[in-house]
Design an enzyme around this catalytic site. Structure first.
Site, short mmCIF file in Angstrom:
data_model
loop_
_atom_site.label_atom_id
_atom_site.label_comp_id
_atom_site.label_asym_id
_atom_site.label_seq_id
_atom_site.Cartn_x
_atom_site.Cartn_y
_atom_site.Cartn_z
N ASP A 147 -72.19 41.42 113.13
CA ASP A 147 -70.52 41.21 112.51
C ASP A 147 -70.84 40.92 111.50
OD1 ASP A 147 -68.32 40.26 112.66
OD2 ASP A 147 -69.23 38.25 113.08
N GLU A 179 -62.22 38.64 106.58
CA GLU A 179 -61.90 39.05 107.40
C GLU A 179 -62.37 37.26 108.48
OE1 GLU A 179 -62.38 38.23 112.14
OE2 GLU A 179 -63.44 38.93 111.26
N GLU A 180 -63.65 37.06 108.11
CA GLU A 180 -64.10 35.72 108.08
C GLU A 180 -63.52 34.07 108.38
OE1 GLU A 180 -65.96 35.94 110.18
OE2 GLU A 180 -67.55 37.81 110.74
#
Length: 418
Positions: A147, A179-180
């Site tokens: 990821d 994004e995280e």
């Protein structure tokens, strides 16, 4: 592939031997496993990505590497500044690449270059010790191996192979930051001139860990705080104060039941596709000392929406809190920006050759606002290598075979979209 399957060598070997092109067994476990990586441009690129730490808000170094690599492949590459460099912050930027002067391509393929903490170094592992194994079963471990640096690497090489076969393919690549933890990179792209109204692209392919399946839908998100205000006092005379923690606990206990309550009884919404909405009480804190009645307490809560809008769920939460507190405003939900959150997301699954699944996690997809679809609906696909079950864990890992199959999968999606 499930995380537990990574080490089930017998089953993996049996499946691999059924392939049209069989691979020789690697029997000398003392050999340098790096040779397998060195001999593959894809695997070498993936290794380089993982070896560069890129925890959210610190993506600059890996971004520069990706930018330089894409430039070396004769793509036109733009650095889209998200956060300028300052005395307190490093520069943060998205990478946008395309062919020649085709700045508005038909197909946009995207993933993110940031990871969750902590950084875990890159490492290689034979599937088991003391037995032979097939090259594609080699396990690659480390933060971001799944990821989403697996998706980034596979997307890059799928695009390069597609362009080698069809130099006129109208493809654009977007690799974003944040994004995280905030979605800041995709939000910035979404609000930029690269995302016009109406959109010039007709397909977006999002890269995330999907176990090489196409995702039909993923849950929406809503975060909020539950806050309790009390009155401080000496713990020997608690009746002189009001414990914020004691006020918070029964409300939290009730909220924790909402995922199992049917909607008609005040529970969270459900759908046939995504099942139940879920609620997680992720963090609770309050008080200053054991001998002081706490004047303040709060909990951070995350809801994964299976149906409805964030506003629908806010209403359910507000009613649930009021039911327990009888309208006492000393305990209340704080939703912050009421425009925040995202409803469930639905994706296209009309390309043959893929299994179709649903997932419970969130992605950048809702942050990319497709401004006008009156003339043509933009298709969206969600696909990628690796399992989300290990993505944020200390055993994050992927196999060589999954990475290489992802290149083929992305190529099929791109070809179907052109």
């Amino acid at each position: 592939m499930k995380a537990t399957d990574l080490f089930h060598v017998t089953a993996l070997v049996a499946g691999a031997l059924a392939l049209e092109h069989q691979q020789p067994l690697i029997g000398d476990l003392s050999q340098d496993l790096n040779h397998i990586i060195d001999s593959s441009p894809l695997l070498s690129f993936h290794r380089a990505l993982v070896q560069i730490p890129s925890i959210s808000e610190h993506e600059k170094n890996v971004g520069e590497y990706v930018l330089d690599f894409l430039s070396s492949q004769n793509l036109t590459v733009e650095k889209q500044i998200v956060t300028p460099e300052s005395d307190t912050e490093e520069e943060r930027f998205n990478i946008y690449a395309y062919v020649g002067k085709n700045r508005q391509p038909d197909v946009l393929v995207t993933s993110h270059i940031d990871t969750v903490p902590p950084f875990i170094p890159y490492s290689l592992h034979a599937p088991t010790s003391g037995t032979s194994f097939i090259r594609t079963d080699l396990v690659i471990a480390g933060r971001g191996t799944v990821d989403a640096k697996a998706s980034v690497a596979a997307i890059v090489f799928a695009a390069l192979e597609t362009l080698d076969e069809n130099p006129n393919a109208s493809i654009g690549l977007l690799f974003d930051v944040g994004e995280e933890n905030s979605g800041v990179g995709m939000k910035h792209f979404s609000n930029s001139e690269l995302n016009p109204t109406p959109p010039t692209y007709h397909t977006v392919i999002f890269g995330e860990p999907t176990e090489l399946s196409l995702v039909a839908a993923h849950k929406g998100t809503l975060g909020f705080k539950l806050v309790a205000e009390g009155k401080a006092a000496h713990s020997g005379y608690p009746w002189l104060g009001e414990s914020a923690i004691s006020s918070l606990i029964p409300v939290l206990a009730h909220l924790d039941t909402l995922q199992d309550l049917p909607p008609e009884k005040g529970g969270l919404l459900r759908s046939e596709t995504l099942g139940k909405s879920t609620l997680n009480i992720g963090r609770v804190h309050g008080g200053i000392a054991a001998n002081v009645v706490p004047a303040h307490a709060e909990a951070a809560i995350s809801v994964r929406l299976a149906a409805g809008t964030p506003e629908d769920t806010r209403t359910i939460i507000e009613r649930a809190v009021a039911k327990v507190t009888s309208g006492d405003r000393s305990v209340y939900p704080d939703f912050g920006d009421r425009k925040a959150g995202a409803p469930p997301q639905y994706f296209d699954v009309d390309v043959d050759g893929f299994e179709v699944i649903t997932v419970n996690y969130g992605t950048d997809a809702p942050a990319l606002k497709i401004h006008d679809q009156r003339t043509q609906r933009v298709k969206r696909y969600l696909y990628g290598p690796g399992s989300i079950l290990v993505a944020h864990a200390d055993n994050e890992a992927i196999t060589v075979g999954e990475l290489e199959e992802a290149v083929r999968g992305y190529k099929r999606l791109i070809a179907a979209s052109l």
